[in-house]
Design an enzyme around this catalytic site. Structure first.
Site, PDB file in Angstrom:
ATOM      1  N   ASP A 110      -1.607  -2.702  -4.815  1.00  0.00           N
ATOM      2  CA  ASP A 110      -2.470  -3.077  -3.700  1.00  0.00           C
ATOM      3  C   ASP A 110      -3.320  -1.856  -3.357  1.00  0.00           C
ATOM      4  OD1 ASP A 110      -3.633  -4.609  -1.754  1.00  0.00           O
ATOM      5  OD2 ASP A 110      -1.881  -4.721  -0.462  1.00  0.00           O
ATOM      6  N   ASP A 119      -4.599   1.667   3.657  1.00  0.00           N
ATOM      7  CA  ASP A 119      -5.289   0.626   4.415  1.00  0.00           C
ATOM      8  C   ASP A 119      -5.150   0.898   5.905  1.00  0.00           C
ATOM      9  OD1 ASP A 119      -6.018  -0.547   2.077  1.00  0.00           O
ATOM     10  OD2 ASP A 119      -4.973  -2.441   2.405  1.00  0.00           O
ATOM     11  N   ASP A 160       0.846  -1.179   0.000  1.00  0.00           N
ATOM     12  CA  ASP A 160       0.000   0.000   0.000  1.00  0.00           C
ATOM     13  C   ASP A 160       0.893   1.245   0.000  1.00  0.00           C
ATOM     14  OD1 ASP A 160      -2.337  -1.640   0.434  1.00  0.00           O
ATOM     15  OD2 ASP A 160      -1.667  -1.822   2.518  1.00  0.00           O
ATOM     16  N   ARG A 175     -13.860   0.265  -2.943  1.00  0.00           N
ATOM     17  CA  ARG A 175     -13.255   0.456  -1.622  1.00  0.00           C
ATOM     18  C   ARG A 175     -12.951   1.925  -1.336  1.00  0.00           C
ATOM     19  NH1 ARG A 175      -8.978  -4.635  -0.968  1.00  0.00           N
ATOM     20  NH2 ARG A 175     -10.458  -6.278  -1.556  1.00  0.00           N
TER      21      ARG A 175
END
Length: 417
Positions: A236, A240, A197, A295
């Site tokens: 990715d 997060d 990330d 997301r």
């Protein structure tokens, strides 16, 4: 330190961007002790950095003593070639030949492959890249971009099991995983899975991400090849928030041109639930989510407050809010701009039966009940209203219809100082 030198503080604390702290009542990050980052740093722990080695050295210097790291220009953490990370014997063609579904099938994954196998050599190569592009951020740290063109290319900030971190005014171009893993068992057709990330908040508390820009830059998914009929996914997430992280405010950021953007809580498993339940308290406000697939965020467990954000959907749009295991999402006073042919029912995606609050949201300028329109358009995935809590940690709440004009002009790196 050759490229991380202490700099005198020429301006007053009140005017110095690097010493600003998260205001009282500004989202979950302000809860309890608040988020002050490295604002109390002495002159010996203020650094200006211009390269990756200097940045990592500044992070490591002084442990968890308050520190300020000023980033000047764009720091390239993606400079070495993928070949430079490969261990002796690694051969991608051999990897493709060995794990071709026509040969390997889809019944078992590659976890048991020995170290000298193509997968074992891939793992070792991936470990080399991992050590290079990840940077561990200590407690009591402020990282701030200087001017309008500061940030990172190919870096992965690891805000892991620490407290009190501020990251502001920085652009992040997503890292490219040089060695994605093939998982034959991921869906019926298998999938390529990647790591890294741009930033991950892992078990940390009191984090403020503000006026940053996250993008895939020069390497969008459209440029990536396909193997075994699946995209060779090298990205990715952009941000997060996982493993019991808590008290995070993400404000005035731009998240754009990406697929799996923000994950809050990374698993439904019992072991993950034991860590995440009661945590993952996050506020998103005045962010621009543009040209994303999904997301924004996907939520498990957390009490997430999302208000005054602008969501702009384009080609390939899947959903914005993912409603997951025991999530308690409040989505209010947001604006959504959808293209022709995309129904408002796609904004919400049900993964688990978790009620949410979704009030005063506008879609293409019209007040829209997101839950009602979702249930009408997707009757097989009925969502319930009522998150069970009311956010109180908000500063000014702008009218939802005004959000596009405000956020589009003021969010992202380069709009501070």
């Amino acid at each position: 330190m050759s490229s991380a030198q202490a700099q005198p503080q020429a301006r007053s604390q009140a005017r110095d961007l690097a010493r600003q702290t998260l205001g009282a009542g500004d989202g979950w990050g302000s809860y309890g002790t608040g988020t002050t980052g490295g604002s109390a740093a002495d002159a010996a722990h203020v650094y200006t950095v211009t390269d990756w080695a200097g940045f990592k050295a500044a992070l490591a210097d002084g442990g968890s003593a308050p520190k300020i790291i000023k980033v000047k220009g764009v720091i390239d953490a993606d400079g070495p070639s993928c070949d430079s990370f490969a261990v002796p014997g690694y051969d991608f063609d051999a990897y493709l030949k060995t794990y071709d579904p026509a040969v390997w099938g889809h019944d078992k994954n590659l976890d048991a492959e020995p170290d000298d196998s193509p997968e074992g050599l891939r793992r070792a190569s991936a470990a080399q890249q991992d050590a290079y592009i990840k940077a561990a951020v200590p407690a009591n740290t402020t990282i701030v971009g200087i001017g309008k063109n500061a940030g990172f290319k190919g870096a992965s900030l690891q805000i892991k099991t620490v407290d009190n971190v501020i990251v502001r005014n920085l652009s992040f171009e997503s890292p490219l995983d040089c060695f994605p893993q093939w998982d034959p068992t991921d869906t019926a057709d298998g999938n390529w899975n990647s790591e890294y990330d741009s930033a991950v908040v892992y078990g940390s508390t009191h984090v403020w991400m503000d006026h940053d820009t996250f993008t895939d830059g020069d390497h969008p998914d459209s440029t990536l090849p396909y193997y075994y009929g699946r995209i060779y996914e090298q990205h990715d997430g952009e941000l997060d928030i996982v493993k019991g992280a808590d008290y995070v405010t993400a404000s005035w950021n731009v998240f754009e041109d990406h697929d799996k953007t923000i994950l809050i809580g990374n698993s439904d498993s019992a072991s993950t639930a034991a860590v995440d339940r009661g945590h993952l308290k996050v506020t998103f406000h005045h962010n621009l989510f543009s040209n994303l697939v999904e997301r924004a965020p996907r939520v498990r467990f957390g009490q997430v407050d999302s208000y005054n954000n602008h969501f702009v959907a384009k080609d390939g749009y899947s959903y914005s809010y993912g409603i997951g295991m025991e999530s308690q999402l409040v989505a209010e006073h947001n604006a959504f701009t959808l293209p022709d042919g995309v129904g408002a029912g796609k904004i919400l995606k049900k993964w688990k039966d978790s009620p949410l609050t979704a009030d005063d949201n506008y879609v293409n300028g019209e007040l829209t009940d997101l839950i009602a329109v979702h249930n009408a358009e997707v009757p097989g995935e009925i969502l319930q209203s009522g998150a069970g809590w009311t956010p109180t940690l908000r500063t000014k709440v702008d009218p939802a219809k005004a959000v596009p004009g405000i956020v589009d002009h003021c969010a992202g790196a380069g709009h501070l100082g």
